[in-house]
Design a protein around this motif. Structure first.
Motif, PDB file in Angstrom:
ATOM      1  N   HIS A   1      12.018 -10.060  -2.373  1.00  0.00           N
ATOM      2  CA  HIS A   1      11.979  -9.402  -3.683  1.00  0.00           C
ATOM      3  C   HIS A   1      11.190  -8.098  -3.741  1.00  0.00           C
ATOM      4  N   GLU A   2      10.198  -7.901  -2.884  1.00  0.00           N
ATOM      5  CA  GLU A   2       9.324  -6.747  -3.052  1.00  0.00           C
ATOM      6  C   GLU A   2       9.173  -5.880  -1.810  1.00  0.00           C
TER       7      GLU A   2
ATOM      8  N   GLY B   1       1.198 -10.098   9.932  1.00  0.00           N
ATOM      9  CA  GLY B   1       1.185  -8.698   9.513  1.00  0.00           C
ATOM     10  C   GLY B   1       2.460  -7.963   9.878  1.00  0.00           C
ATOM     11  N   THR B   2       3.556  -8.318   9.221  1.00  0.00           N
ATOM     12  CA  THR B   2       4.848  -7.715   9.571  1.00  0.00           C
ATOM     13  C   THR B   2       5.570  -7.057   8.400  1.00  0.00           C
ATOM     14  N   LEU B   3       5.171  -7.338   7.165  1.00  0.00           N
ATOM     15  CA  LEU B   3       5.908  -6.818   6.019  1.00  0.00           C
ATOM     16  C   LEU B   3       5.658  -5.328   5.821  1.00  0.00           C
ATOM     17  N   LEU B   4       6.703  -4.637   5.395  1.00  0.00           N
ATOM     18  CA  LEU B   4       6.635  -3.207   5.094  1.00  0.00           C
ATOM     19  C   LEU B   4       6.682  -3.003   3.582  1.00  0.00           C
ATOM     20  N   TRP B   5       5.986  -1.982   3.103  1.00  0.00           N
ATOM     21  CA  TRP B   5       5.843  -1.784   1.671  1.00  0.00           C
ATOM     22  C   TRP B   5       6.148  -0.345   1.294  1.00  0.00           C
ATOM     23  N   GLU B   6       6.727  -0.184   0.117  1.00  0.00           N
ATOM     24  CA  GLU B   6       7.012   1.156  -0.383  1.00  0.00           C
ATOM     25  C   GLU B   6       5.757   1.824  -0.918  1.00  0.00           C
ATOM     26  N   SER B   7       4.886   1.011  -1.536  1.00  0.00           N
ATOM     27  CA  SER B   7       3.643   1.551  -2.074  1.00  0.00           C
ATOM     28  C   SER B   7       2.612   0.435  -2.141  1.00  0.00           C
ATOM     29  N   ALA B   8       1.429   0.788  -2.576  1.00  0.00           N
ATOM     30  CA  ALA B   8       0.345  -0.186  -2.702  1.00  0.00           C
ATOM     31  C   ALA B   8       0.290  -0.805  -4.089  1.00  0.00           C
ATOM     32  N   MET B   9       1.318  -0.578  -4.902  1.00  0.00           N
ATOM     33  CA  MET B   9       1.403  -1.183  -6.231  1.00  0.00           C
ATOM     34  C   MET B   9       2.650  -2.057  -6.292  1.00  0.00           C
ATOM     35  N   ILE B  10       2.470  -3.318  -6.673  1.00  0.00           N
ATOM     36  CA  ILE B  10       3.566  -4.262  -6.837  1.00  0.00           C
ATOM     37  C   ILE B  10       3.457  -4.864  -8.227  1.00  0.00           C
ATOM     38  N   GLU B  11       4.529  -4.757  -8.997  1.00  0.00           N
ATOM     39  CA  GLU B  11       4.529  -5.298 -10.357  1.00  0.00           C
ATOM     40  C   GLU B  11       3.332  -4.783 -11.160  1.00  0.00           C
ATOM     41  N   ASP B  12       3.057  -3.504 -11.023  1.00  0.00           N
ATOM     42  CA  ASP B  12       1.983  -2.828 -11.761  1.00  0.00           C
ATOM     43  C   ASP B  12       0.591  -3.340 -11.408  1.00  0.00           C
TER      44      ASP B  12
END
Length: 224
Positions: free
Chosen positions: A53-54, A90-101
């Motif tokens: 989902h994120e 430690g494998t997930l990639l993220w678009e930014s450091a904010m999730i669901e505000d």
């Protein structure tokens, strides 16, 4: 020292929690209204749920695989609540450091590569690294309370992180919303999953029950 921890989930009558299914049987905002009423500004999910989902597609691949090796943590930002994820290696990639505000907070084991923490630092994300081989959930919750000021935490899936938190004696309360439908498909996770076959049942004491007009039932239990 740790937060007060509530596992809050939506399930079918047969205990399945596949998100695509539960979205079909709960076309209201009851789940999120109930979650808000629990007064848990910080949420914690498992790797599979967040990957669905994120997180971004793909996995983090470290050129230098030197492990973290020792308990450590980094608070990138002060916040009233965090969106936490358990990601052992430690494998997930993220678009930014904010999730669901809310600021992202990743919990990994000491076996995760140092390079992954550098990646999170570059994003401006917070992290906790504890446990050899697997995450030391008890220690992580202690750090979450002491260093990040988290007093109440909602664990919101999936089945393996729910089961691990229960098995570690870290759940104070179980909040279950049962939708008026049966799943029945083979191979889909239950609310609590992945524990050894010889594990004894965990006993609960009911705190509250609410029924919604369309048939959903909300049950709240204290964990003995």
């Amino acid at each position: 020292m740790r937060p007060y921890i509530i596992c809050h989930m939506m399930q079918s009558i047969d205990g399945r929690i596949d998100c695509a299914m539960t979205e079909k049987i709960d076309d209201t905002d009851h789940y999120y209204e109930a979650l808000d009423s629990l007064n848990c500004p910080s949420h914690l999910s498992g790797k599979i749920t967040m990957a669905m989902h994120e997180a971004l597609p793909g996995i983090f691949k470290a050129e230098d695989t030197t492990p973290i090796g020792e308990p450590s943590w980094h608070k990138a930002t002060e916040a009233e609540g965090y969106t936490g994820v358990v990601d052992t290696k430690g494998t997930l990639l993220w678009e930014s450091a904010m999730i669901e505000d809310k600021p992202l907070l990743c919990i990994v084991s000491q076996e995760a590569p140092k390079a992954y923490l550098d990646y999170l630092d570059g994003l401006g994300a917070s992290w906790i690294a504890v446990g050899k081989g697997k995450i030391d959930l008890s220690k992580a919750m202690e750090i979450l309370c002491r260093e990040f000021g988290v007093e109440r935490l909602a664990v919101v899936g999936g089945g393996h992180i729910n089961g691990s938190m229960l098995d570690a004696g870290l759940l104070d309360e179980v909040s279950i919303m049962i939708g008026p439908a049966i799943d029945g498909r083979q191979g889909f996770a239950a609310v609590f999953d992945g524990l050894p076959t010889d594990r004894e049942p965990f006993m609960l004491t009911i705190k509250d029950l609410k029924q919604y007009p369309e048939g959903t039932i909300w049950l709240r239990y204290a964990v003995k």
